[in-house]
Design an enzyme around this catalytic site. Sequence first.
Site, PDB file in Angstrom:
ATOM      1  CD  GLU A 174      52.878  39.801  30.572  1.00  0.00           C
ATOM      2  OE1 GLU A 174      52.022  39.562  31.429  1.00  0.00           O
ATOM      3  OE2 GLU A 174      53.652  40.778  30.650  1.00  0.00           O
ATOM      4  CG  HIS A 250      47.916  37.517  29.847  1.00  0.00           C
ATOM      5  ND1 HIS A 250      47.643  37.710  31.181  1.00  0.00           N
ATOM      6  CD2 HIS A 250      49.147  38.031  29.643  1.00  0.00           C
ATOM      7  CE1 HIS A 250      48.677  38.320  31.754  1.00  0.00           C
ATOM      8  NE2 HIS A 250      49.584  38.534  30.843  1.00  0.00           N
ATOM      9  CB  CYS A 371      44.772  34.135  35.918  1.00  0.00           C
ATOM     10  SG  CYS A 371      44.031  34.908  34.508  1.00  0.00           S
TER      11      CYS A 371
HETATM   12  O1  SUG Z   1      48.695  41.058  34.820  1.00  0.00           O
HETATM   13  N1  SUG Z   1      46.081  41.905  37.012  1.00  0.00           N
HETATM   14  C1  SUG Z   1      46.843  40.898  36.311  1.00  0.00           C
HETATM   15  C2  SUG Z   1      45.937  39.772  35.885  1.00  0.00           C
HETATM   16  C3  SUG Z   1      46.715  38.619  35.331  1.00  0.00           C
HETATM   17  C4  SUG Z   1      45.829  37.575  34.742  1.00  0.00           C
HETATM   18  N2  SUG Z   1      46.591  36.492  34.300  1.00  0.00           N
HETATM   19  C5  SUG Z   1      46.327  35.756  33.213  1.00  0.00           C
HETATM   20  N3  SUG Z   1      45.473  36.132  32.302  1.00  0.00           N
HETATM   21  N4  SUG Z   1      46.998  34.660  33.046  1.00  0.00           N
HETATM   22  C6  SUG Z   1      47.563  41.498  35.112  1.00  0.00           C
HETATM   23  O2  SUG Z   1      46.992  42.381  34.452  1.00  0.00           O
HETATM   24  C7  SUG Z   1      45.793  43.914  38.352  1.00  0.00           C
HETATM   25  C8  SUG Z   1      46.388  44.502  39.605  1.00  0.00           C
HETATM   26  C9  SUG Z   1      45.657  45.712  40.069  1.00  0.00           C
HETATM   27  O3  SUG Z   1      45.136  46.465  39.259  1.00  0.00           O
HETATM   28  O4  SUG Z   1      45.587  45.905  41.307  1.00  0.00           O
HETATM   29  C10 SUG Z   1      46.696  42.870  37.692  1.00  0.00           C
HETATM   30  O5  SUG Z   1      47.895  42.943  37.826  1.00  0.00           O
END
Ligand code: SUG
EC number: 3.5.3.23
Length: 448
Positions: A174, A250, A371
């Site tokens: 990730e 994460h 993020c």
């Molecule tokens: O991978 N949300 C992302 C959020 C990522 C956050 N990044 C960090 N913590 N670094 C994920 O879960 C949601 C998309 C949706 O539901 O439309 C999404 O992909």
Amino acid sequence: MKSYEVNFDGLVGPTHNYGGLSYGNVASQSNSQQSSNPKEAALQGLAKMKALMEMGFQQGVLAPQERPDVGALRRLGFSGTDAQVIEQAAKQAMPLLVANCSASSMWVANAATVSPSADTADGRVHFTAANLNCKYHRSIEHPTTSRVLGAMFADQKHFAHHAALPAVAQFGDEGAANHTRFCREYGEAGVEFFVFGRSAFDTRYPEPQKYPARQTLEASQAVARLHGLSDDGVVYAQQNPAVIDQGVFHNDVIAVGNGEALFYHEDAFLDTEQMLAELSAKLAKCGGQFKAICVPRSQVSVEDAVRSYLFNSQLLSRADGSMLLIVPQECQNNPRVWQYLQELTRSGGLIREVKVFDLKQSMQNGGGPACLRLRVALNETELAAVNPGVIMTAPLYGTLTQWVDKHYRDRMTESDLADPQLLLECRTALDELTQILKLGAVYPFQIN
Ligand code: SUG
């Protein structure tokens, strides 16, 4: 030589929507099917970039991806013209169309893991694009991510790029969301801290019971090998499986590091004492003095941390050696978290200032300030070798806000994703963007 931490923020793409795609990410699941505002989302992100630039930090921008991803839909068996592919997918498999429309590449902390030149065997800055293999909608990001990073950091004398790891769950990676680096100065050798959720090959490591652990130990170890990191320059730690089950998908949802400091929740890790001792000993070998700032569960519960995204903050070094925390507005809305932050900044410790940003559009999908940025530590020579088109300036901010105003919709629901016009709008916008950011041809519609 001078060195910097440069924050490259993901520009939110024109299809930003709430698809409910991320099982284990509480915000994504609870806001599923709400209508979104892509224009507001992009402007909120740009406002943060501008503010950091104006505070004197080095700021860059990372381009969004082409969505809907018609090529990916074709690989899933939809055919005909691009409009027909979208029409068929909307009729036969709406969830697949939604996944192929996600603007999730905005969360660039997941784009790649980056090791600065002071840590690597060949003295270059190394990038490994993350395979994001845990979620289909994110697993389709890495080919374009690699092309965009290649166009931003093109000079092979200074920058080395690695393809994403094998796309299987055993190497689930990730990117920087599970990676932090500790150092005295950004340009000096440091300790890279890899946090994993589970081991794919070693059954001794416990696993969460409810939600997936996205990052494996084996993926982290592979990235460290690819980047040529020394054993003395690496620490691995396991995330507490119990917090993954509470929505910490994460590690950057429960800890953030910068310079010599780690700001983390008491329940974030397994074997915390041993991990702190190892970080402290290895940083000392680099001439640094490790500083742990632990937030006790008695003051902030894991639930409050997940709701407020307290730890998904940007911890930034100020000129006087103290630090500044960039937090989302949700922290101010949570009385316990806000109280904690007031006490923290008044205590005379390392973190002296808190700045609040409205990033609600991204937050509702589980993406806070941390993020939205990919950190790249660079010395002066390396910074000069970065494609200047992606470095934020006042004129670039002006151009990008105008570009968003011109091309983005201010409302998007699931049914809008089926509109073939949306694909044309996105391609027109992205074609213009590659000229603004001087990226050359990076999108499938530009190269196929
Ligand atoms: O991978 N949300 C992302 C959020 C990522 C956050 N990044 C960090 N913590 N670094 C994920 O879960 C949601 C998309 C949706 O539901 O439309 C999404 O992909």
